[in-house]
Scaffold this active site. Sequence first.
Site, short mmCIF file in Angstrom:
data_model
loop_
_atom_site.label_atom_id
_atom_site.label_comp_id
_atom_site.label_asym_id
_atom_site.label_seq_id
_atom_site.Cartn_x
_atom_site.Cartn_y
_atom_site.Cartn_z
N ASP A 39 18.27 -28.04 -34.05
CA ASP A 39 17.49 -29.25 -34.30
C ASP A 39 18.02 -29.95 -35.55
OD1 ASP A 39 14.41 -30.24 -33.31
OD2 ASP A 39 15.12 -30.98 -35.26
N ILE A 40 18.11 -31.26 -35.48
CA ILE A 40 18.66 -32.04 -36.60
C ILE A 40 17.73 -32.05 -37.81
CG2 ILE A 40 17.71 -34.33 -36.06
CD1 ILE A 40 20.58 -35.42 -36.41
N GLU A 105 8.85 -36.57 -28.27
CA GLU A 105 9.57 -37.78 -28.68
C GLU A 105 10.85 -38.04 -27.89
OE1 GLU A 105 10.01 -37.57 -32.92
OE2 GLU A 105 7.95 -38.29 -33.21
N VAL A 106 11.36 -37.01 -27.21
CA VAL A 106 12.59 -37.19 -26.45
C VAL A 106 12.28 -36.87 -24.98
CG1 VAL A 106 14.98 -36.46 -26.14
CG2 VAL A 106 14.00 -36.57 -28.44
N HIS A 110 12.72 -30.15 -23.46
CA HIS A 110 13.35 -29.27 -24.45
C HIS A 110 12.33 -28.24 -24.89
CE1 HIS A 110 11.86 -32.96 -26.29
NE2 HIS A 110 11.54 -32.26 -27.37
N HIS A 112 11.57 -25.75 -27.98
CA HIS A 112 11.89 -25.43 -29.37
C HIS A 112 11.81 -23.91 -29.53
CE1 HIS A 112 11.00 -29.60 -31.03
NE2 HIS A 112 10.32 -29.65 -29.90
P1 5GP Z 1 9.75 -33.33 -29.64
O1 5GP Z 1 8.85 -33.95 -30.67
O2 5GP Z 1 10.17 -34.33 -28.58
O3 5GP Z 1 9.18 -32.07 -29.07
O4 5GP Z 1 11.04 -32.85 -30.42
C1 5GP Z 1 12.19 -33.63 -30.56
C2 5GP Z 1 13.09 -32.89 -31.53
O5 5GP Z 1 14.39 -33.40 -31.41
C3 5GP Z 1 12.68 -33.03 -33.00
O6 5GP Z 1 12.47 -31.73 -33.55
C4 5GP Z 1 13.89 -33.74 -33.63
O7 5GP Z 1 14.18 -33.28 -34.94
C5 5GP Z 1 15.01 -33.42 -32.66
N1 5GP Z 1 16.04 -34.44 -32.60
C6 5GP Z 1 15.86 -35.78 -32.46
N2 5GP Z 1 17.04 -36.42 -32.42
C7 5GP Z 1 17.99 -35.45 -32.53
C8 5GP Z 1 19.42 -35.50 -32.55
O8 5GP Z 1 20.06 -36.54 -32.45
N3 5GP Z 1 20.07 -34.30 -32.66
C9 5GP Z 1 19.38 -33.12 -32.76
N4 5GP Z 1 20.12 -32.00 -32.89
N5 5GP Z 1 18.05 -33.04 -32.75
C10 5GP Z 1 17.36 -34.20 -32.64
#
Ligand code: 5GP
Length: 126
Positions: A39-40, A105-106, A110, A112
């Site tokens: 994760d970034i 958010e994506v 995914h 974690h």
């Molecule tokens: P969500 O909130 O959708 O469950 O988690 C999205 C995750 O994707 C977040 O923890 C965020 O830090 C990670 N993320 C967003 N953009 C990128 C990226 O460009 N590269 C990587 N490695 N992680 C990302």
Amino acid sequence: MPIDPTQPYDDSNIFARIMRGEIPSTKVYEDEWAFAFEDINPQAAVHTLVVPKGSYVSWDDFSARAPDEEIAGFVRAVGAVARAKGLVEPGYRLLANVGAHGGQEVAHLHVHIFGGQPLGPMIARR
Ligand code: 5GP
């Protein structure tokens, strides 16, 4: 901004772009079914993301539509990544956010993997 988990899959999402190599990532694992990368913006000492290679918006989409073989392959990949990172004995946590209340958010499923430290309460206190 949280995504709408009922939207159709759109392959311009950032994780699809990472898998196509259009955006760099720190890859930690890849097999027929899954791709994993760091994760970034890590929220724990270990914070790794595992995504299915197939096109699924969310856990809801995946659990409803994915063939059994793909579900099995993805679940095994998540376990393999955690084992490869040495997380089994100290323990770890899995999380898949879905939609607005989950804070997703994506718009590509995914999971974690959090670990490398005691992880505290299961969810944030209100
Ligand atoms: P969500 O909130 O959708 O469950 O988690 C999205 C995750 O994707 C977040 O923890 C965020 O830090 C990670 N993320 C967003 N953009 C990128 C990226 O460009 N590269 C990587 N490695 N992680 C990302």
